[in-house]
Scaffold this motif. Structure first.
Motif, mmCIF file in Angstrom:
data_model
loop_
_atom_site.group_PDB
_atom_site.id
_atom_site.type_symbol
_atom_site.label_atom_id
_atom_site.label_comp_id
_atom_site.label_asym_id
_atom_site.label_seq_id
_atom_site.Cartn_x
_atom_site.Cartn_y
_atom_site.Cartn_z
ATOM 1 N N LYS A 270 57.671 11.301 -18.803
ATOM 2 C CA LYS A 270 56.499 10.358 -19.498
ATOM 3 C C LYS A 270 55.997 9.835 -18.549
ATOM 4 C CE LYS A 270 58.684 10.530 -23.417
ATOM 5 N NZ LYS A 270 58.624 11.709 -24.341
ATOM 6 N N PHE A 271 55.782 10.174 -17.239
ATOM 7 C CA PHE A 271 55.090 9.617 -16.617
ATOM 8 C C PHE A 271 54.078 10.410 -15.874
ATOM 9 C CE2 PHE A 271 53.058 7.784 -12.703
ATOM 10 C CZ PHE A 271 52.295 6.603 -12.512
ATOM 11 N N TYR A 272 53.146 10.643 -15.513
ATOM 12 C CA TYR A 272 52.493 11.468 -14.471
ATOM 13 C C TYR A 272 51.353 10.802 -13.649
ATOM 14 C CZ TYR A 272 54.840 15.167 -17.555
ATOM 15 O OH TYR A 272 55.263 15.864 -19.105
ATOM 16 N N SER A 273 51.677 11.163 -11.882
ATOM 17 C CA SER A 273 50.537 11.053 -11.465
ATOM 18 C C SER A 273 50.275 11.881 -11.184
ATOM 19 C CB SER A 273 51.550 10.318 -10.148
ATOM 20 O OG SER A 273 52.606 11.797 -9.958
ATOM 21 N N ILE A 274 48.917 11.394 -10.289
ATOM 22 C CA ILE A 274 47.506 12.631 -10.030
ATOM 23 C C ILE A 274 47.544 13.926 -9.243
ATOM 24 C CG2 ILE A 274 45.237 12.459 -8.516
ATOM 25 C CD1 ILE A 274 45.332 9.937 -8.566
ATOM 26 N N ASP A 275 47.485 14.878 -9.716
ATOM 27 C CA ASP A 275 47.282 16.480 -9.823
ATOM 28 C C ASP A 275 49.334 17.148 -9.832
ATOM 29 O OD1 ASP A 275 44.769 16.228 -8.031
ATOM 30 O OD2 ASP A 275 46.129 15.477 -6.319
ATOM 31 N N GLU A 276 49.381 16.077 -10.779
ATOM 32 C CA GLU A 276 50.432 17.351 -11.022
ATOM 33 C C GLU A 276 50.408 17.516 -12.462
ATOM 34 O OE1 GLU A 276 55.355 14.610 -11.019
ATOM 35 O OE2 GLU A 276 53.637 13.652 -12.237
ATOM 36 N N LYS A 277 51.378 18.940 -13.146
ATOM 37 C CA LYS A 277 50.926 19.254 -13.581
ATOM 38 C C LYS A 277 51.859 18.577 -14.992
ATOM 39 C CE LYS A 277 50.346 23.817 -11.495
ATOM 40 N NZ LYS A 277 49.822 24.720 -10.749
ATOM 41 N N ILE A 278 51.483 18.873 -16.875
ATOM 42 C CA ILE A 278 52.492 18.469 -17.442
ATOM 43 C C ILE A 278 53.468 19.763 -18.313
ATOM 44 C CG2 ILE A 278 52.478 17.308 -20.458
ATOM 45 C CD1 ILE A 278 49.838 15.718 -18.382
ATOM 46 N N VAL A 279 54.309 19.965 -18.678
ATOM 47 C CA VAL A 279 54.683 21.145 -19.127
ATOM 48 C C VAL A 279 54.961 20.961 -20.616
ATOM 49 C CG1 VAL A 279 57.088 22.673 -19.383
ATOM 50 C CG2 VAL A 279 55.704 21.566 -17.340
ATOM 51 N N ASP A 296 46.176 19.966 -28.273
ATOM 52 C CA ASP A 296 44.529 18.563 -27.598
ATOM 53 C C ASP A 296 45.340 18.199 -27.169
ATOM 54 O OD1 ASP A 296 41.833 19.913 -28.636
ATOM 55 O OD2 ASP A 296 43.309 19.415 -30.696
ATOM 56 N N VAL A 297 45.335 17.327 -26.127
ATOM 57 C CA VAL A 297 45.440 16.603 -25.341
ATOM 58 C C VAL A 297 43.988 15.198 -25.491
ATOM 59 C CG1 VAL A 297 45.920 15.821 -23.044
ATOM 60 C CG2 VAL A 297 46.802 18.012 -23.757
ATOM 61 N N GLY A 326 40.974 17.309 -12.386
ATOM 62 C CA GLY A 326 40.439 17.787 -12.930
ATOM 63 C C GLY A 326 39.819 17.674 -14.676
ATOM 64 N N ILE A 327 40.920 17.499 -14.789
ATOM 65 C CA ILE A 327 40.853 17.285 -16.317
ATOM 66 C C ILE A 327 40.773 15.901 -16.536
ATOM 67 C CG2 ILE A 327 41.889 17.763 -18.396
ATOM 68 C CD1 ILE A 327 42.325 20.058 -17.307
ATOM 69 N N PHE A 328 41.977 14.835 -16.595
ATOM 70 C CA PHE A 328 42.151 13.766 -15.886
ATOM 71 C C PHE A 328 41.114 12.557 -15.905
ATOM 72 C CE2 PHE A 328 46.746 14.454 -18.429
ATOM 73 C CZ PHE A 328 46.386 15.716 -19.730
ATOM 74 N N ARG A 329 40.271 11.945 -16.370
ATOM 75 C CA ARG A 329 40.157 10.909 -15.289
ATOM 76 C C ARG A 329 40.188 9.450 -15.693
ATOM 77 N NH1 ARG A 329 35.435 13.860 -13.667
ATOM 78 N NH2 ARG A 329 35.150 15.964 -13.843
ATOM 79 N N ASP A 330 40.703 9.400 -16.730
ATOM 80 C CA ASP A 330 40.935 7.391 -17.016
ATOM 81 C C ASP A 330 42.103 7.738 -16.778
ATOM 82 O OD1 ASP A 330 38.305 7.187 -17.687
ATOM 83 O OD2 ASP A 330 38.842 8.324 -19.366
ATOM 84 N N PHE A 331 42.963 6.616 -16.365
ATOM 85 C CA PHE A 331 44.336 6.128 -16.046
ATOM 86 C C PHE A 331 44.913 5.549 -17.613
ATOM 87 C CE2 PHE A 331 44.564 5.274 -11.632
ATOM 88 C CZ PHE A 331 44.496 6.454 -11.490
#
Length: 412
Positions: A270-279, A296-297, A326-331
């Motif tokens: 439910k929470f991801y930090s920088i450089d992690e991958k989402i499955v 779509d994300v 490289g994809i997610f820019r906003d928290f």
């Protein structure tokens, strides 16, 4: 000649006698008040090699188990990939009962179940949600067992059947047209007493009993509070017991028509930090002319940061890994949107940002002067007070429930 006993000797004798009587009373009180120690069982469930494959015949071994309050279940990952053991289902979502988080190959995870957990507990892997299992927590006498989900092939409301028998009960078949329930056994034991509790929503007013297709009269039926207790003594070669009533499950509650192209999905966290991958994993139920889906994300500001069309060629199950780098820019809160023809869109929210700060243990925080009630726990843990000394302790919700029931912990 009379022999006299001095007062000192008499006092000594009385002291010894009184002391012995007192010790005997203490021993008797201790004997009758001590609580016998009950050793709970640990039930082991294995995640076998190849379990991650959607078409694998086995995902958890055993798939379904029945335990008693106070028992522990231990899962071991014998597969070559990461899995989770998480309470809930793909359809209903994750619950807060337990979550192993990512289990590396070879790792173990265990849960202690209490009386508060009595009932059917479903769980699954959030990375491969087609991997599902069930833990049934039941309060039964030691010689009784449970046969689960009787009538699942004819009704949306199957029931669990409690029974007792020495030979193995291998199948329970419901025949709505004949208004009968058939119990099938394996094993030959002479004078084997079969006792089964028949709920009214399973079979109403049992009227006839057959053993191996031969009607018998030497059986006992006792009705109490909507449950009929049937007792039959089986001869050595008996293989079936059929019970006929005025109505059985499935006659008045047929399976309802289900909607087509139902989409269900879940993210592995439910929470991801920088450089992690989402499955992102999911499944399409009752597919009709559905050959692909769109994933779509959507970022917190509403813009789409990831788009992919996923073909459904040989399976209705899917898994997609989305990198954050490289994809997610906003928290903030992101959403996964999954769409398909003739299907309602599915939205899966999750948070992205800087990993929460890791706080020191409660003991280290108190050692530097922090008041126990001001101790800060890490993510996933809650602050409680240890009853014996008033010190702070950080616990998961499931552990806290058990420890508070035992009087070990309490709220501040």
């Amino acid at each position: 000649m009379t022999i006299g006993i001095s007062n000192n000797i008499q006092k000594t004798i009385r002291y010894i006698v009184h002391s012995q009587i007192l010790m005997l009373l203490i021993l008797l009180v201790f004997t009758f008040t001590i609580t016998p120690i009950v050793y709970a069982e640990t039930w082991k469930v294995q995640i076998p090699a190849g379990a991650a494959e959607p078409e694998s015949p086995v995902h958890f071994t055993p798939l379904e188990i029945s335990i008693r309050p106070g028992d522990r279940v231990e899962w071991r990952n014998a597969d070559s990939t990461i899995h989770t053991v998480t309470s809930g289902t793909l359809e209903s979502g994750i619950t807060t009962m337990f979550d192993s988080r990512h289990m590396e190959p070879g790792s173990k995870f265990s849960v202690l179940f209490s009386k508060q957990d009595v009932g059917e507990i479903k769980y699954f892997c959030t990375i491969h949600p087609w991997m599902t299992g069930i833990v049934n927590v039941v309060e039964l006498a030691s010689d009784y067992q449970v046969f689960h989900n009787v009538g699942s092939d004819v009704s949306e409301s199957p029931v669990d059947v409690v029974y007792k028998v020495q030979r193995n009960l291998v199948d329970v078949k419901v025949e709505p047209t004949r208004k009968s329930i058939t119990f099938s056994f394996v094993g030959k034991i002479e004078n084997d007493k079969f006792v089964v509790y028949l709920q009214e929503n399973l079979i109403k007013n049992p009227q006839a009993v057959f053993v191996d297709d031969k009607q018998i009269t030497n059986y006992e039926l006792i009705k109490n509070n909507g449950i009929t207790t049937l007792t039959v003594v089986l001869h050595g070669s008996a293989e079936e017991v059929k019970v006929v009533g005025v109505d059985v499950i499935g006659t008045s509650d047929p399976k309802k028509h289900v909607l087509i192209n139902q989409m269900f999905g879940v993210t592995d966290k439910k929470f991801y930090s920088i450089d992690e991958k989402i499955v992102i994993s999911g499944e399409i139920k009752n597919p009709v002319q559905l050959y692909e889906i769109t994933l779509d994300v959507i970022a917190p500001k509403g813009n789409t940061v990831y788009h992919k069309v996923i073909p459904l060629v040989d399976s209705t199950k899917f898994t997609e890994t989305v990198p954050t780098s490289g994809i997610f820019r906003d928290f903030g809160e992101y959403r996964v949107k999954i769409t398909g023809p003739s299907a309602k869109s599915l939205f899966l929210p999750f948070d992205y940002g800087i990993a929460p700060k890791e706080f020191k243990s409660p003991l280290k925080q108190m050692n530097i002067g922090t008041d126990p009630s001001d101790v800060i726990c890490n993510v996933g843990l809650e602050l409680f007070m240890k009853s014996s000394d008033g010190k702070a302790v950080c616990l998961t919700e499931s552990s806290a429930i058990i420890l508070m029931q035992r009087g070990w912990a309490d709220y501040f």
